[in-house]
Design an enzyme around this catalytic site. Structure first.
Site, PDB file in Angstrom:
ATOM      1  N   LYS A  69       0.895  -1.349  -0.018  1.00  0.00           N
ATOM      2  CA  LYS A  69       0.081   0.017  -0.063  1.00  0.00           C
ATOM      3  C   LYS A  69       0.812   1.072  -0.082  1.00  0.00           C
ATOM      4  O   LYS A  69       1.999   1.491   0.179  1.00  0.00           O
ATOM      5  CB  LYS A  69      -0.925  -0.034   1.150  1.00  0.00           C
ATOM      6  CG  LYS A  69      -0.206   0.085   2.561  1.00  0.00           C
ATOM      7  CD  LYS A  69      -0.921  -0.227   3.802  1.00  0.00           C
ATOM      8  CE  LYS A  69      -0.128  -0.257   4.954  1.00  0.00           C
ATOM      9  NZ  LYS A  69      -0.785  -0.546   6.170  1.00  0.00           N
ATOM     10  N   TYR A 126      16.035  30.676   6.914  1.00  0.00           N
ATOM     11  CA  TYR A 126      14.868  31.492   7.088  1.00  0.00           C
ATOM     12  C   TYR A 126      14.670  31.572   8.575  1.00  0.00           C
ATOM     13  O   TYR A 126      15.025  30.406   9.273  1.00  0.00           O
ATOM     14  CB  TYR A 126      13.547  30.535   6.498  1.00  0.00           C
ATOM     15  CG  TYR A 126      13.276  30.583   5.351  1.00  0.00           C
ATOM     16  CD1 TYR A 126      12.870  31.770   4.426  1.00  0.00           C
ATOM     17  CD2 TYR A 126      13.245  29.467   4.347  1.00  0.00           C
ATOM     18  CE1 TYR A 126      12.896  31.857   3.036  1.00  0.00           C
ATOM     19  CE2 TYR A 126      13.107  29.527   2.978  1.00  0.00           C
ATOM     20  CZ  TYR A 126      12.875  30.962   2.257  1.00  0.00           C
ATOM     21  OH  TYR A 126      12.740  30.752   0.954  1.00  0.00           O
TER      22      TYR A 126
HETATM   23  C1  LIG Z   1      -0.189  -1.875   6.734  1.00  0.00           C
HETATM   24  C2  LIG Z   1      -0.651  -3.067   6.890  1.00  0.00           C
HETATM   25  C3  LIG Z   1      -0.158  -4.130   7.456  1.00  0.00           C
HETATM   26  C4  LIG Z   1       1.584  -4.090   7.264  1.00  0.00           C
HETATM   27  O1  LIG Z   1       2.133  -3.648   8.593  1.00  0.00           O
HETATM   28  P1  LIG Z   1       3.505  -3.645   8.746  1.00  0.00           P
HETATM   29  O2  LIG Z   1       3.757  -2.770  10.282  1.00  0.00           O
HETATM   30  O3  LIG Z   1       4.226  -2.680   7.885  1.00  0.00           O
HETATM   31  O4  LIG Z   1       4.266  -4.819   8.596  1.00  0.00           O
HETATM   32  C5  LIG Z   1      -0.790  -5.286   7.631  1.00  0.00           C
HETATM   33  N1  LIG Z   1      -1.946  -5.333   7.628  1.00  0.00           N
HETATM   34  C6  LIG Z   1      -2.890  -4.279   7.493  1.00  0.00           C
HETATM   35  C7  LIG Z   1      -4.471  -4.346   7.713  1.00  0.00           C
HETATM   36  C8  LIG Z   1      -2.162  -3.269   7.379  1.00  0.00           C
HETATM   37  O5  LIG Z   1      -2.861  -2.268   7.024  1.00  0.00           O
END
Ligand SMILES: *Cc1c(COP(=O)(O)O)cnc(C)c1O
Length: 387
Positions: free
Chosen positions: A52, A278
């Site tokens: 994702k 800045y």
């Molecule tokens: C993002 C996510 C994961 C992976 O999490 P990590 O901590 O990066 O391993 C697993 N399950 C769900 C439902 C997620 O949203």
């Protein structure tokens, strides 16, 4: 694109494949140990590779391709749009969509053969209607909320909420899952509470006629923490990218997949008492040499790195001083001999073999009180990824 900006992210796809194999071996070896002990999973779980958020900033399509070839059972994305992008990029592996479905547009699920997560009765109804209209049977994963209190059917209410979903003639339950809220916190009792609730929910599901089904629950931290929650699949994200979720430690041989670097574009000397950047928040306490680096918050570098973070130049650590601006920042190189325009500046990556000649997203996150996930995902869109 023929011209590459000097601020670029290098994504090491060999490291990604090697991390996948390291996780796979870890799952297999522990499974063998547990079988001998008569506890835990009886066979190694499959891997649902989480890609994702543009594969945590690494670039969804090239990362997904490598993980598909490496043998991921499924790829997982946050929403339909991310799934569609992978399909259009030629990915053929099953793709699980974690997020809540936008009720207005379910066609992407069908047109691009995505596997939805159903996390509410209303979503189930909408998908059942859409599948019936198309005359197809749609496989789905069911999400149970065991205490994160975000998405999912409440674990303690299933007898009321599930029968309608399970009776949907055009929906086929493939797997049930939950998500832990505190897997990275060994002190928190919620993890064990969630694990028990999930197992009870799976029994309840069977009693309601929802069996047989596959199960999954473990993100990276849960995977490292407790083999009892491996079930049929695990869902690592961060580990694939070569990072262990803080504060945990692991013996897995992981390699960071992303490095981020730029080049010195100018070297500037300032006198005692002169301000830099800045807001004039840094004042030279001594005759000071600065390296000007063409990377800033538009590239995803946090403004809080000012006065807290360092970069590597000529194999040494140079403190970031003065404001991180949109396109530029300055590093104090007074103690580093012979820095010239054109020298490499590493934000994430290594410039030598010593531990201090290496910076990863976990360390950068610790400087600015955030988590490595955020450091990776925030890498700016204009930063070219070089594979
Ligand atoms: C993002 C996510 C994961 C992976 O999490 P990590 O901590 O990066 O391993 C697993 N399950 C769900 C439902 C997620 O949203």
């Amino acid at each position: 694109m023929s011209v590459i900006r000097c601020t670029a992210a290098r994504v090491d796809l060999d490291a990604l494949a090697s991390n996948f194999q390291a996780i796979r071996q870890y799952l297999a070896s522990d499974a063998v140990l547990n079988r001998a002990a008569g506890a835990g999973p009886s066979r190694a779980p499959g891997i649902i590779a989480v890609v994702k958020a543009n594969a945590y900033g690494h670039g969804a399509r090239p990362v997904a391709r490598v993980l598909e070839d490496a043998g991921a059972a499924m790829l997982a994305v946050a929403d339909t749009e991310e799934g569609v992008d992978l399909r259009e990029g030629g990915i053929r592996a099953p793709i699980l969509v974690f997020g809540a479905l936008s009720v207005s547009d379910l066609s992407g699920i069908f047109d691009y053969r995505l596997t939805p997560t159903i996390s509410s009765p209303a979503a189930g109804r909408a998908l059942q209607a859409a599948a019936a209209e198309r005359g197809v049977a749609l496989g789905y994963h069911l999400k149970i909320d065991t205490g994160l209190n975000r998405l999912g059917f409440r674990h303690d209410n299933l007898a009321r909420t599930l029968p309608e979903l399970l009776a949907s003639a055009h929906l086929r339950l493939e797997a049930v899952h939950t998500h832990f809220g505190t897997a990275d916190d060994p002190e928190s009792p919620l993890f064990e509470v969630q694990r028990r609730r999930f197992e009870a929910a799976c029994f309840a599901l069977n009693d309601l006629g929802g069996g047989p089904h596959l199960r999954h629950a473990a993100n990276s931290a849960a995977l490292l923490r407790d083999s009892r929650v491996w079930y049929d699949f695990v869902r690592p994200g961060l580990l694939l990218y070569g990072l262990v979720p803080p504060p945990l430690h692991a013996t897995l041989a992981l390699r960071p997949v992303m490095s981020l670097s730029s080049r010195v574009v100018a070297v500037k000397g300032v006198r005692v008492g002169e301000p830099v950047g800045y807001g004039a928040r840094f004042t030279a306490p001594r005759p000071t040499s600065l390296a000007v680096v063409p990377a800033g918050y538009a590239d995803g570098l946090d403004r809080r790195l000012e006065g807290r973070g360092v970069v590597l130049i000529r194999g040494r650590r140079a403190p970031i001083v003065g404001a991180v601006s949109m396109d530029m920042l300055t590093a104090d190189i007074t103690d580093i001999e012979g820095v010239n325009p054109g020298d490499e500046v590493a934000f994430l990556g290594a410039q030598g073999d010593e531990a201090w000649q290496r910076i990863d997203a976990r360390e950068m996150a610790s400087w600015i009180d955030t988590i490595p996930y955020e450091v990776l995902c925030r890498l700016g869109a204009r930063v070219q990824r070089v594979y």
